[in-house]
Design a protein around this motif. Structure first.
Motif, PDB file in Angstrom:
ATOM      1  N   LEU B  57       0.832  -1.207   0.000  1.00  0.00           N
ATOM      2  CA  LEU B  57       0.000   0.000   0.000  1.00  0.00           C
ATOM      3  C   LEU B  57       0.868   1.259   0.000  1.00  0.00           C
ATOM      4  O   LEU B  57       0.541   2.256  -0.655  1.00  0.00           O
ATOM      5  CB  LEU B  57      -0.900   0.013   1.229  1.00  0.00           C
ATOM      6  CG  LEU B  57      -2.137  -0.853   1.177  1.00  0.00           C
ATOM      7  CD1 LEU B  57      -2.918  -0.689   2.461  1.00  0.00           C
ATOM      8  CD2 LEU B  57      -2.994  -0.479  -0.003  1.00  0.00           C
ATOM      9  N   ILE B  61      -0.131   3.404  -3.064  1.00  0.00           N
ATOM     10  CA  ILE B  61      -0.935   4.596  -2.779  1.00  0.00           C
ATOM     11  C   ILE B  61      -0.064   5.805  -2.451  1.00  0.00           C
ATOM     12  O   ILE B  61      -0.226   6.867  -3.045  1.00  0.00           O
ATOM     13  CB  ILE B  61      -1.928   4.300  -1.630  1.00  0.00           C
ATOM     14  CG1 ILE B  61      -2.896   3.222  -2.104  1.00  0.00           C
ATOM     15  CG2 ILE B  61      -2.696   5.555  -1.277  1.00  0.00           C
ATOM     16  CD1 ILE B  61      -3.946   2.876  -1.123  1.00  0.00           C
ATOM     17  N   VAL B 131      -4.999  -9.495   7.902  1.00  0.00           N
ATOM     18  CA  VAL B 131      -5.390  -8.080   7.896  1.00  0.00           C
ATOM     19  C   VAL B 131      -6.802  -7.932   7.353  1.00  0.00           C
ATOM     20  O   VAL B 131      -7.629  -7.203   7.918  1.00  0.00           O
ATOM     21  CB  VAL B 131      -4.395  -7.251   7.052  1.00  0.00           C
ATOM     22  CG1 VAL B 131      -4.850  -5.812   6.983  1.00  0.00           C
ATOM     23  CG2 VAL B 131      -3.008  -7.323   7.649  1.00  0.00           C
ATOM     24  N   GLU B 134      -9.471  -9.058   9.874  1.00  0.00           N
ATOM     25  CA  GLU B 134      -9.651  -8.048  10.919  1.00  0.00           C
ATOM     26  C   GLU B 134     -10.401  -6.832  10.373  1.00  0.00           C
ATOM     27  O   GLU B 134     -11.292  -6.284  11.009  1.00  0.00           O
ATOM     28  CB  GLU B 134      -8.294  -7.588  11.446  1.00  0.00           C
ATOM     29  CG  GLU B 134      -7.648  -8.522  12.424  1.00  0.00           C
ATOM     30  CD  GLU B 134      -8.199  -8.336  13.824  1.00  0.00           C
ATOM     31  OE1 GLU B 134      -7.986  -7.256  14.395  1.00  0.00           O
ATOM     32  OE2 GLU B 134      -8.833  -9.272  14.326  1.00  0.00           O
ATOM     33  N   LEU B 135      -9.987  -6.410   9.158  1.00  0.00           N
ATOM     34  CA  LEU B 135     -10.493  -5.165   8.579  1.00  0.00           C
ATOM     35  C   LEU B 135     -11.998  -5.233   8.358  1.00  0.00           C
ATOM     36  O   LEU B 135     -12.725  -4.286   8.672  1.00  0.00           O
ATOM     37  CB  LEU B 135      -9.768  -4.888   7.263  1.00  0.00           C
ATOM     38  CG  LEU B 135      -9.936  -3.506   6.652  1.00  0.00           C
ATOM     39  CD1 LEU B 135      -9.382  -2.467   7.609  1.00  0.00           C
ATOM     40  CD2 LEU B 135      -9.180  -3.429   5.340  1.00  0.00           C
ATOM     41  N   TYR B 139     -13.336  -4.108  12.473  1.00  0.00           N
ATOM     42  CA  TYR B 139     -13.068  -2.730  12.066  1.00  0.00           C
ATOM     43  C   TYR B 139     -13.990  -2.257  10.939  1.00  0.00           C
ATOM     44  O   TYR B 139     -13.675  -1.290  10.246  1.00  0.00           O
ATOM     45  CB  TYR B 139     -11.610  -2.585  11.625  1.00  0.00           C
ATOM     46  CG  TYR B 139     -10.647  -2.530  12.776  1.00  0.00           C
ATOM     47  CD1 TYR B 139     -10.420  -1.356  13.470  1.00  0.00           C
ATOM     48  CD2 TYR B 139      -9.948  -3.670  13.168  1.00  0.00           C
ATOM     49  CE1 TYR B 139      -9.555  -1.312  14.529  1.00  0.00           C
ATOM     50  CE2 TYR B 139      -9.073  -3.637  14.233  1.00  0.00           C
ATOM     51  CZ  TYR B 139      -8.886  -2.451  14.904  1.00  0.00           C
ATOM     52  OH  TYR B 139      -8.008  -2.403  15.964  1.00  0.00           O
ATOM     53  N   ALA B 142     -14.935   1.407  10.951  1.00  0.00           N
ATOM     54  CA  ALA B 142     -13.839   2.298  10.570  1.00  0.00           C
ATOM     55  C   ALA B 142     -13.700   2.364   9.056  1.00  0.00           C
ATOM     56  O   ALA B 142     -13.435   3.428   8.483  1.00  0.00           O
ATOM     57  CB  ALA B 142     -12.538   1.820  11.207  1.00  0.00           C
ATOM     58  N   VAL B 143     -13.900   1.215   8.393  1.00  0.00           N
ATOM     59  CA  VAL B 143     -13.808   1.191   6.930  1.00  0.00           C
ATOM     60  C   VAL B 143     -14.886   2.085   6.320  1.00  0.00           C
ATOM     61  O   VAL B 143     -14.635   2.877   5.399  1.00  0.00           O
ATOM     62  CB  VAL B 143     -13.934  -0.253   6.413  1.00  0.00           C
ATOM     63  CG1 VAL B 143     -14.005  -0.278   4.898  1.00  0.00           C
ATOM     64  CG2 VAL B 143     -12.758  -1.082   6.876  1.00  0.00           C
ATOM     65  N   ALA B 146     -13.997   5.684   6.830  1.00  0.00           N
ATOM     66  CA  ALA B 146     -12.934   6.088   5.911  1.00  0.00           C
ATOM     67  C   ALA B 146     -13.508   6.337   4.521  1.00  0.00           C
ATOM     68  O   ALA B 146     -13.114   7.291   3.837  1.00  0.00           O
ATOM     69  CB  ALA B 146     -11.850   5.017   5.855  1.00  0.00           C
ATOM     70  N   LEU B 149     -15.215   9.632   4.511  1.00  0.00           N
ATOM     71  CA  LEU B 149     -14.199  10.691   4.487  1.00  0.00           C
ATOM     72  C   LEU B 149     -13.660  10.889   3.070  1.00  0.00           C
ATOM     73  O   LEU B 149     -13.529  12.019   2.591  1.00  0.00           O
ATOM     74  CB  LEU B 149     -13.054  10.322   5.434  1.00  0.00           C
ATOM     75  CG  LEU B 149     -11.896  11.303   5.459  1.00  0.00           C
ATOM     76  CD1 LEU B 149     -12.314  12.576   6.138  1.00  0.00           C
ATOM     77  CD2 LEU B 149     -10.692  10.711   6.130  1.00  0.00           C
ATOM     78  N   LEU B 150     -13.390   9.766   2.376  1.00  0.00           N
ATOM     79  CA  LEU B 150     -12.853   9.870   1.021  1.00  0.00           C
ATOM     80  C   LEU B 150     -13.879  10.485   0.082  1.00  0.00           C
ATOM     81  O   LEU B 150     -13.526  11.272  -0.814  1.00  0.00           O
ATOM     82  CB  LEU B 150     -12.419   8.490   0.517  1.00  0.00           C
ATOM     83  CG  LEU B 150     -11.127   7.971   1.146  1.00  0.00           C
ATOM     84  CD1 LEU B 150     -10.882   6.537   0.738  1.00  0.00           C
ATOM     85  CD2 LEU B 150      -9.956   8.825   0.726  1.00  0.00           C
ATOM     86  N   ALA B 153     -13.847  14.141   0.674  1.00  0.00           N
ATOM     87  CA  ALA B 153     -12.652  14.726   0.065  1.00  0.00           C
ATOM     88  C   ALA B 153     -12.813  14.834  -1.443  1.00  0.00           C
ATOM     89  O   ALA B 153     -12.416  15.830  -2.058  1.00  0.00           O
ATOM     90  CB  ALA B 153     -11.430  13.880   0.403  1.00  0.00           C
ATOM     91  N   GLY B 156     -15.104  17.737  -2.130  1.00  0.00           N
ATOM     92  CA  GLY B 156     -14.397  18.979  -1.832  1.00  0.00           C
ATOM     93  C   GLY B 156     -13.358  19.318  -2.884  1.00  0.00           C
ATOM     94  O   GLY B 156     -13.279  20.457  -3.356  1.00  0.00           O
ATOM     95  N   ALA B 157     -12.560  18.337  -3.265  1.00  0.00           N
ATOM     96  CA  ALA B 157     -11.504  18.582  -4.249  1.00  0.00           C
ATOM     97  C   ALA B 157     -12.108  18.942  -5.596  1.00  0.00           C
ATOM     98  O   ALA B 157     -11.625  19.843  -6.294  1.00  0.00           O
ATOM     99  CB  ALA B 157     -10.623  17.340  -4.379  1.00  0.00           C
TER     100      ALA B 157
END
Lengths: 104, 173
Positions: B57, B61, B131, B134-135, B139, B142-143, B146, B149-150, B153, B156-157
């Protein structure tokens, strides 16, 4: 899966040093692009600390926290660079001090 | 000292020096290239610590997508020689001293707290499968956050960049 047994102290020292370099960058530079780059350095240092902690306990949580940092960094860069474009259009300059109009 | 441990210290050295060079450059594209080198070194450290997915990643990324975004903007802004000269003026030694001392004090405090732990990392890696489990298990929230949030963004961008592009188009016409 095997990995190297690194003294965790040294990884954390590396992360702290990278973070401090990024902090100096944020404090010293006045060009917005360099400010954003220094912020990236600092976030990357945080990610390194999380990965080190995850490697210490051989748990996946460190990598998951790293991924969340990655998402935050990507979002911040996208909006930040949009603001850089606006700054360049309005002031013809990338000086962060040019955008202090709100100070009155 | 084993070869792998030597690799870790070498990568740490590369990433530290490349980061210092990033912060001190006057040309934005040169700084970006050094930053990419630093990120690749950190990706190697991730791999050595047993986090292959995070290493991938970091390359795909961070060193790939985010840095290319930076490079695109630097190209669009078309910064010339004046900008480099201006950066050089701003980077006078007296600008460095104050923030440098403050950051050094904070770093020393941090090092004082860190140094002295005699623990090593476990030496067992965490596979991408673990991973992923768990993800998308504990979690999951949280995903989703996220992704929101993206999305924010992205909107906004797009909003910020659209006005710039429209102004540019009017200038050209």
């Amino acid at each position: 899966m095997t990995a190297v047994s690194v003294p965790i102290e040294h990884v954390l020292v590396l992360a702290a040093a990278l973070f401090a370099i990024g902090l100096v960058g944020v404090l010293v530079r006045r060009n917005v692009i360099f400010l954003l780059m220094s912020l990236e350095i600092m976030m990357n240092a945080c990610g390194l600390a999380f990965i080190a902690a995850g490697a210490r306990w051989a748990q996946a949580d460190g990598q998951i926290m790293y991924m969340l940092i990655l998402a935050v960094a990507a979002a911040e860069v996208a909006v930040g660079l949009g603001l850089v474009l606006q700054l360049q259009r309005r002031f013809n300059n990338l000086d962060i001090d040019a955008a202090s109009e709100l100070a009155g | 000292m084993s070869l792998e441990l030597a690799l870790f210290y070498l990568a740490a050295l590369v990433s530290l020096s490349a980061t210092v060079l990033t912060v001190t450059r006057t040309n934005a594209s040169h700084a970006l290239i050094y930053l990419i080198v630093s990120l690749l070194a950190v990706a190697l450290i991730f791999f050595l610590l047993g986090a292959p997915f995070a290493a991938a990643l970091e390359i795909v990324i961070y060193a790939g997508a985010i840095m290319v975004l930076f490079l695109f903007v630097v190209m669009m802004l078309n910064l010339g020689r004046e900008t480099v000269a201006q950066e050089r003026r701003w980077l006078a030694p007296r600008m460095w001293i104050g923030p440098g001392i403050l950051a050094a004090v904070l770093l020393l405090e941090l090092l004082y707290l860190i140094v002295g732990t005699e623990v090593t990392t476990s030496g067992t890696g965490v596979s991408p499968k673990a991973v992923g489990i768990e993800l998308f298990g504990p979690y999951l929230l949280a995903v989703e956050l996220a992704s929101i949030l993206l999305l924010a963004a992205l909107v906004g961008a797009f909003h910020l960049g659209r006005r710039y592009m429209r102004a540019r188009r009017e200038e050209i016409e």
